[in-house]
Write a protein that holds these residues in place. Structure first.
Motif, PDB file in Angstrom:
ATOM      1  N   UNK A 210       5.568   6.768  14.776  1.00 55.40           N
ATOM      2  CA  UNK A 210       6.153   7.187  16.046  1.00 55.40           C
ATOM      3  C   UNK A 210       7.666   7.326  15.977  1.00 55.40           C
ATOM      4  N   UNK A 211       8.304   6.614  15.033  1.00 52.64           N
ATOM      5  CA  UNK A 211       9.766   6.605  15.005  1.00 52.64           C
ATOM      6  C   UNK A 211      10.263   6.067  13.667  1.00 52.64           C
TER       7      UNK A 211
ATOM      8  N   UNK B 203      14.659   5.715  16.383  1.00 51.09           N
ATOM      9  CA  UNK B 203      14.731   7.150  16.594  1.00 51.09           C
ATOM     10  C   UNK B 203      13.318   7.723  16.637  1.00 51.09           C
ATOM     11  N   UNK B 204      12.836   8.009  17.839  1.00 51.01           N
ATOM     12  CA  UNK B 204      11.474   8.477  18.038  1.00 51.01           C
ATOM     13  C   UNK B 204      11.328   9.922  17.591  1.00 51.01           C
ATOM     14  N   UNK B 205      10.165  10.238  17.054  1.00 46.29           N
ATOM     15  CA  UNK B 205       9.841  11.621  16.732  1.00 46.29           C
ATOM     16  C   UNK B 205       9.471  12.344  18.023  1.00 46.29           C
ATOM     17  N   UNK B 206       9.652  13.629  18.058  1.00 50.25           N
ATOM     18  CA  UNK B 206       9.287  14.416  19.237  1.00 50.25           C
ATOM     19  C   UNK B 206       7.805  14.236  19.544  1.00 50.25           C
ATOM     20  N   UNK B 207       7.499  14.126  20.832  1.00 53.77           N
ATOM     21  CA  UNK B 207       6.105  14.008  21.241  1.00 53.77           C
ATOM     22  C   UNK B 207       5.567  12.598  21.196  1.00 53.77           C
ATOM     23  N   UNK B 208       6.443  11.606  20.922  1.00 56.97           N
ATOM     24  CA  UNK B 208       5.964  10.211  20.869  1.00 56.97           C
ATOM     25  C   UNK B 208       6.605   9.397  21.964  1.00 56.97           C
TER      26      UNK B 208
ATOM     27  N   UNK C  40       0.850  -1.176   0.000  1.00 55.16           N
ATOM     28  CA  UNK C  40       0.000   0.000   0.000  1.00 55.16           C
ATOM     29  C   UNK C  40       0.887   1.226   0.000  1.00 55.16           C
ATOM     30  N   UNK C  41       0.598   2.161  -0.872  1.00 52.49           N
ATOM     31  CA  UNK C  41       1.353   3.396  -1.012  1.00 52.49           C
ATOM     32  C   UNK C  41       1.098   4.292   0.196  1.00 52.49           C
ATOM     33  N   UNK C  42       2.150   4.940   0.678  1.00 55.33           N
ATOM     34  CA  UNK C  42       2.046   5.920   1.752  1.00 55.33           C
ATOM     35  C   UNK C  42       2.372   7.278   1.148  1.00 55.33           C
ATOM     36  N   UNK C  43       1.427   8.192   1.228  1.00 56.03           N
ATOM     37  CA  UNK C  43       1.629   9.543   0.694  1.00 56.03           C
ATOM     38  C   UNK C  43       1.793  10.514   1.861  1.00 56.03           C
ATOM     39  N   UNK C  44       3.015  11.046   1.991  1.00 55.87           N
ATOM     40  CA  UNK C  44       3.296  11.958   3.085  1.00 55.87           C
ATOM     41  C   UNK C  44       4.438  12.891   2.694  1.00 55.87           C
ATOM     42  N   UNK C  45       4.142  14.146   2.402  1.00 56.06           N
ATOM     43  CA  UNK C  45       5.218  15.090   2.089  1.00 56.06           C
ATOM     44  C   UNK C  45       6.256  15.180   3.215  1.00 56.06           C
ATOM     45  N   UNK C  46       5.816  15.111   4.469  1.00 56.06           N
ATOM     46  CA  UNK C  46       6.767  15.192   5.590  1.00 56.06           C
ATOM     47  C   UNK C  46       7.709  13.992   5.586  1.00 56.06           C
ATOM     48  N   UNK C  47       7.167  12.804   5.356  1.00 59.72           N
ATOM     49  CA  UNK C  47       8.002  11.609   5.293  1.00 59.72           C
ATOM     50  C   UNK C  47       8.924  11.661   4.073  1.00 59.72           C
ATOM     51  N   UNK C  48       8.416  12.164   2.957  1.00 65.36           N
ATOM     52  CA  UNK C  48       9.249  12.337   1.761  1.00 65.36           C
ATOM     53  C   UNK C  48      10.432  13.251   2.058  1.00 65.36           C
TER      54      UNK C  48
END
Length: 93
Positions: free
Chosen positions: A70-71, A88-93, A6-14
């Protein structure tokens, strides 16, 4: 093909992936240098008929939805198994 994803579309992840790829320029494999299409692998390296059957089954009920991350995890490929090197966790997770 020989699997289902399944495709994941996320400009932030890109953007995160592009930053990492830039940092490791020259050290990436040809596959990792070829481009990025974020996805979640459901099934891999099976006969095309098997992949098509699973895809048909999943598409009967699948509805796109938000995905939370989350990471990021870092692994090294050892020719078969993977060695986990870090998380490596993202902030706030």
């Amino acid at each position: 093909g020989q699997g289902v994803a399944f495709r994941v579309r996320s400009p932030a992840l890109d953007d995160i992936r592009a930053t990492i790829a830039t940092h490791f320029h020259g050290a990436l494999t040809a596959q990792d240098s070829a481009g990025w299409r974020g996805h979640v692998t459901i099934q891999n390296k099976v006969r095309p008929t098997e992949a098509k059957a699973l895809l048909d089954q999943l598409l009967k009920e699948f509805r796109p939805r938000r995905l939370g991350l989350a990471a990021l995890a870092l692994h090294r490929y050892l020719g078969g198994p993977w060695q986990r090197l870090g998380r490596f966790a993202f902030r706030g997770t």
